[in-house]
Design a protein around this motif. Sequence first.
Motif, PDB file in Angstrom:
ATOM      1  N   ARG A 131       0.915  -1.144  -0.261  1.00 35.33           N
ATOM      2  CA  ARG A 131      -0.003   0.018   0.226  1.00 35.33           C
ATOM      3  C   ARG A 131       0.865   1.320  -0.126  1.00 35.33           C
ATOM      4  O   ARG A 131       1.353   1.523   1.053  1.00 35.33           O
ATOM      5  N   THR A 132       0.726   1.945  -1.028  1.00 32.07           N
ATOM      6  CA  THR A 132       1.566   3.243  -1.272  1.00 32.07           C
ATOM      7  C   THR A 132       0.789   4.434  -0.840  1.00 32.07           C
ATOM      8  O   THR A 132       1.629   5.428  -0.614  1.00 32.07           O
ATOM      9  N   PRO A 181       3.866  11.748   4.511  1.00 32.45           N
ATOM     10  CA  PRO A 181       5.053  12.037   4.691  1.00 32.45           C
ATOM     11  C   PRO A 181       5.819  12.558   3.517  1.00 32.45           C
ATOM     12  O   PRO A 181       6.678  13.514   3.460  1.00 32.45           O
ATOM     13  N   ALA A 182       5.492  12.178   2.271  1.00 32.11           N
ATOM     14  CA  ALA A 182       5.885  12.810   1.029  1.00 32.11           C
ATOM     15  C   ALA A 182       5.496  13.934   0.952  1.00 32.11           C
ATOM     16  O   ALA A 182       6.262  14.908   0.397  1.00 32.11           O
TER      17      ALA A 182
END
Length: 149
Positions: free
Chosen positions: A2-3, A9-10
């Motif tokens: 799961r991305t 955070p990105a």
Amino acid sequence: MRTDRFGGPALSLFRMVIGLLFLCHGLASLFGVFGGNRGSGDPVPLGQWPGWWAALIQALCGALVLVGLFTRPAALLASGSMAYAYFVVHQPEALLPLRNHGELSVLFCWSFFLIAVLGPGNWALDTLLRQRTAQAVALDAGERRSVPA
């Protein structure tokens, strides 16, 4: 894998990098550090319109966006200042940013607009303050319910 868990955070890292770059750009123009204003080694003269004021916005908004405090308003002000820089300084030279050397203004403008729309991400003082406020409200509400009438 799961991305979607990397989104907050990105976004925070993106916000911090853009804020740091904008802060450095402002400090260069205000104090002549990091090569100075436009690589001249010199600062912009105090109070000069619009250069000194733009540098002040860059330094303050860059610092606020970097730490994630008042992120949305600071990013919106930074975005607007870069739109002004593009249309007043660069666009009269030529229409396209590649021809008028306005790429940096356009990139900062749209980067800050994205931050203003999406918010600061997980790693920001705004997020921490919002969580603490929510906890305090929840504790206060819990105490009121436990007190007999």
